[in-house]
Design a protein around this motif. Sequence first.
Motif, mmCIF file in Angstrom:
data_model
loop_
_atom_site.group_PDB
_atom_site.id
_atom_site.type_symbol
_atom_site.label_atom_id
_atom_site.label_comp_id
_atom_site.label_asym_id
_atom_site.label_seq_id
_atom_site.Cartn_x
_atom_site.Cartn_y
_atom_site.Cartn_z
ATOM 1 N N SER A 123 0.826 -1.199 0.000
ATOM 2 C CA SER A 123 0.000 0.000 0.000
ATOM 3 C C SER A 123 0.866 1.256 0.000
ATOM 4 O O SER A 123 0.610 2.198 -0.758
ATOM 5 C CB SER A 123 -0.923 0.000 1.222
ATOM 6 O OG SER A 123 -1.690 1.178 1.273
ATOM 7 N N LYS A 124 1.891 1.274 0.834
ATOM 8 C CA LYS A 124 2.795 2.431 0.883
ATOM 9 C C LYS A 124 3.498 2.636 -0.451
ATOM 10 O O LYS A 124 3.623 3.762 -0.939
ATOM 11 C CB LYS A 124 3.829 2.248 1.991
ATOM 12 C CG LYS A 124 3.282 2.449 3.377
ATOM 13 C CD LYS A 124 4.370 2.255 4.416
ATOM 14 C CE LYS A 124 3.857 2.484 5.819
ATOM 15 N NZ LYS A 124 4.906 2.265 6.831
ATOM 16 N N ALA A 125 3.965 1.534 -1.058
ATOM 17 C CA ALA A 125 4.650 1.631 -2.347
ATOM 18 C C ALA A 125 3.706 2.150 -3.424
ATOM 19 O O ALA A 125 4.078 2.994 -4.251
ATOM 20 C CB ALA A 125 5.213 0.265 -2.738
ATOM 21 N N ARG A 126 2.468 1.667 -3.417
ATOM 22 C CA ARG A 126 1.483 2.103 -4.410
ATOM 23 C C ARG A 126 1.178 3.582 -4.246
ATOM 24 O O ARG A 126 1.136 4.333 -5.219
ATOM 25 C CB ARG A 126 0.203 1.274 -4.268
ATOM 26 C CG ARG A 126 -0.905 1.671 -5.229
ATOM 27 C CD ARG A 126 -2.150 0.821 -5.059
ATOM 28 N NE ARG A 126 -2.566 0.623 -3.685
ATOM 29 C CZ ARG A 126 -3.247 1.509 -2.954
ATOM 30 N NH1 ARG A 126 -3.574 2.673 -3.484
ATOM 31 N NH2 ARG A 126 -3.588 1.252 -1.712
ATOM 32 N N GLN A 127 0.975 4.023 -3.006
ATOM 33 C CA GLN A 127 0.622 5.419 -2.779
ATOM 34 C C GLN A 127 1.807 6.350 -3.020
ATOM 35 O O GLN A 127 1.619 7.489 -3.427
ATOM 36 C CB GLN A 127 0.024 5.589 -1.393
ATOM 37 C CG GLN A 127 -1.347 4.945 -1.322
ATOM 38 C CD GLN A 127 -2.040 5.109 0.010
ATOM 39 O OE1 GLN A 127 -1.446 5.535 0.984
ATOM 40 N NE2 GLN A 127 -3.309 4.755 0.049
ATOM 41 N N VAL A 176 -4.582 3.604 2.515
ATOM 42 C CA VAL A 176 -5.779 2.866 2.170
ATOM 43 C C VAL A 176 -5.350 1.478 1.713
ATOM 44 O O VAL A 176 -4.613 1.340 0.740
ATOM 45 C CB VAL A 176 -6.576 3.579 1.057
ATOM 46 C CG1 VAL A 176 -7.794 2.766 0.665
ATOM 47 C CG2 VAL A 176 -6.976 4.975 1.513
ATOM 48 N N LEU A 177 -5.805 0.467 2.423
ATOM 49 C CA LEU A 177 -5.504 -0.902 2.068
ATOM 50 C C LEU A 177 -6.547 -1.376 1.063
ATOM 51 O O LEU A 177 -7.738 -1.354 1.348
ATOM 52 C CB LEU A 177 -5.521 -1.807 3.301
ATOM 53 C CG LEU A 177 -5.257 -3.277 3.050
ATOM 54 C CD1 LEU A 177 -3.825 -3.477 2.578
ATOM 55 C CD2 LEU A 177 -5.500 -4.085 4.309
ATOM 56 N N THR A 178 -6.082 -1.784 -0.099
ATOM 57 C CA THR A 178 -7.007 -2.264 -1.127
ATOM 58 C C THR A 178 -6.902 -3.779 -1.237
ATOM 59 O O THR A 178 -5.952 -4.388 -0.743
ATOM 60 C CB THR A 178 -6.680 -1.643 -2.503
ATOM 61 O OG1 THR A 178 -5.378 -2.081 -2.905
ATOM 62 C CG2 THR A 178 -6.725 -0.120 -2.456
ATOM 63 N N ILE A 179 -7.870 -4.362 -1.907
ATOM 64 C CA ILE A 179 -7.859 -5.809 -2.120
ATOM 65 C C ILE A 179 -6.651 -6.199 -2.973
ATOM 66 O O ILE A 179 -6.110 -7.298 -2.826
ATOM 67 C CB ILE A 179 -9.202 -6.287 -2.720
ATOM 68 C CG1 ILE A 179 -9.353 -7.806 -2.599
ATOM 69 C CG2 ILE A 179 -9.313 -5.876 -4.164
ATOM 70 C CD1 ILE A 179 -9.597 -8.289 -1.227
#
Length: 138
Positions: free
Chosen positions: A77-81, A99-102
Motif C-alpha cells: 500500500s505504501k509503495a502504491r501510494q 488505504v488498504l485495497t484488495i
Amino acid sequence: MNHGGQQPGDSRHDDDSALTEFLSSLMDYTPTIPDELVEHYMAKSGFQCPDVRLIRLVAVATQKFISEVATDALQHSKARQTSIVKDKKDKQQKDKRLVLTIEDLSKALREYGVNLKHQEYFADSPSAGLDPPATRDE
C-alpha cells in the motif's frame, strides 16, 4: 566432533526441555485468535485435539501468519501510494492516510502461495446495497 564440551545427547535434551517449557507457557498465554475458533477450523479439516497447548500453538502460528501478511500488504500500500504521489504534478497533497485495497492484500497473499480471487463490485450510487431508510408512521 564435540563442540563446546557438550555431549551429543545434551543438545537433544536442551531442545526437548525448551519445547516442554514453551508448550507449558502456552497454558498461561491468551492468543488473539480464540481457542474455540481454532478448534472449529481444526475440526472442520478433520483434526481433533484435546490438548489446549496444541490449539494455542496453532493460534499463535496463525496470528503470526496474519501479522506478516498484514505487514506485507501495508508495504504494498505504501509503495502504491508513493508511486501515485510521484505521478501527480501537484505535490501539495498532505493526506497521509493509507488505504488498504484488495489488490494490496492479494499481492501480499500471493507471496505466501495464496491466490485470492474476488468478484468485481459495481454500484450505481454510494448507497446501493444499503437498506432503505426506515419511515416512521404516526
